[in-house]
Write a protein that holds these residues in place. Structure first.
Motif, PDB file in Angstrom:
ATOM      1  N   ASP A   1       0.816  -1.212   0.000  1.00  0.00           N
ATOM      2  CA  ASP A   1       0.000   0.000   0.000  1.00  0.00           C
ATOM      3  C   ASP A   1       0.851   1.264   0.000  1.00  0.00           C
ATOM      4  O   ASP A   1       0.545   2.231  -0.702  1.00  0.00           O
ATOM      5  CB  ASP A   1      -0.938   0.012   1.212  1.00  0.00           C
ATOM      6  N   THR A   2       1.935   1.266   0.796  1.00  0.00           N
ATOM      7  CA  THR A   2       2.776   2.465   0.865  1.00  0.00           C
ATOM      8  C   THR A   2       3.461   2.725  -0.475  1.00  0.00           C
ATOM      9  O   THR A   2       3.565   3.876  -0.907  1.00  0.00           O
ATOM     10  CB  THR A   2       3.845   2.334   1.970  1.00  0.00           C
TER      11      THR A   2
ATOM     12  N   THR B   1       2.828   6.008  -2.846  1.00  0.00           N
ATOM     13  CA  THR B   1       3.947   6.857  -3.278  1.00  0.00           C
ATOM     14  C   THR B   1       3.950   6.998  -4.798  1.00  0.00           C
ATOM     15  O   THR B   1       4.128   8.095  -5.331  1.00  0.00           O
ATOM     16  CB  THR B   1       5.285   6.263  -2.805  1.00  0.00           C
TER      17      THR B   1
END
Length: 299
Positions: free
Chosen positions: A285-286, A290
């Protein structure tokens, strides 16, 4: 047990008995976590632990690359890793001389140990790349290394842009710039060369005088666009040092086609595409968030 203890135990199962004392961890790599540890003789070892299954699957290809480039770069005193252990969960080799020009702090901030805008580095980098790029596509193909023709390089970018555009919302201005780039015949290479693909100071080792002693992490190496080995230098040091690098490159026998500098800048500007593809690979998810922010900063 700590992560370091786990890795030391994993290494011992394959042979080297290393000490957890003074062992260090480097999290900078997107593909591998790296632990440095010493054996009883004081020899430092590099332990690379793949972060994902797809990384492990690429090990055989990287071995072929290392076998191809090692004797060529050795002519200039530049070493590459000599993998003495290779398994799906661990790569290990004696540490090369020198230290990386860039590492990450515990908080993930870049920690520079050299000046990427140094004319001295530009000259050394230009000579290194000229030597690497002297390996012909024919030699690479005979060694079992991936070879892309100029047409395949361009098509691969077109395919990657299409995949990213399908998976993410992309700022229209970016889409238009990418399309104009794909259609611009002047910047695309007429010949492809043996490239590393991620040449930047985190993967380059230096001695105390600034001499390049080694090059790490050949995961993305293949015959491809020569500009891919110059774009990080442009991103870190700007136009003037790119030109200085190209001058040294040409003097050392590298071929500078008219659109090489422009293509180098295009590749740097296209770095969000590469990160987006990485995010799609990890699915984290990160990483996806990004990538989305890079592709549509106005969202």
């Amino acid at each position: 047990m700590s992560m370091i203890d786990d890795v030391i135990a994993l290494a011992a199962a394959h042979g080297p008995r290393l000490s957890a004392q003074s062992a260090t961890v480097n999290e900078a790599g997107l593909d591998y976590r790296v632990v440095m540890a010493s054996d009883a003789t004081g020899q430092r070892w590099v332990l690379r632990i793949p972060r994902r299954v797809d990384v492990s699957e690429g090990m055989a290809a990287e071995t072929r690359v290392l076998d191809l480039v090692a004797p060529v770069l050795a002519e200039d005193g530049v070493a590459v890793p000599d993998w003495q252990i290779r398994s799906p969960e661990l790569i290990a080799y004696p540490a090369l001389p020198g230290a990386p020009g860039l590492t990450l702090t515990d908080t993930g901030e870049p920690d520079w140990h050299m000046d990427p805008a140094s004319p001295d580095y530009a000259e050394r980098l230009g000579r290194l790349l000229a030597r690497l790029h002297s390996i012909t596509p024919e030699q690479a193909e005979a060694a079992g290394v991936e070879v892309r023709t100029p047409a395949q390089v361009r098509q691969a970018w077109q395919d990657d842009i299409a995949r990213v555009s399908e998976a993410f919302t992309v700022l229209p201005a970016l889409t238009e710039a990418w399309q104009a780039w794909l259609e611009d015949d002047t910047c695309w290479p007429e010949q492809t060369v043996m490239t590393h693909g991620e040449i930047y100071p985190a993967h380059v080792l230096f001695d105390e005088e600034g001499t390049i002693t080694g090059v790490l992490d050949w995961t993305t190496a293949r015959v491809d666009d020569p500009a891919r080995d110059l774009s990080a230098q442009y991103g870190a040091a700007g136009e003037e040092m790119l030109q200085a690098t190209l001058t040294a490159y040409e003097q050392a026998g590298g071929r500078v086609h008219p659109g090489l500098a422009a293509q180098t800048k295009h590749l740097w500007d296209a770095s969000p595409i590469g990160y987006a593809l990485y995010a799609l690979t990890t699915g984290a998810d990160t990483d996806l968030a990004t990538a989305a922010a890079m592709l549509d900063p106005e969202a």
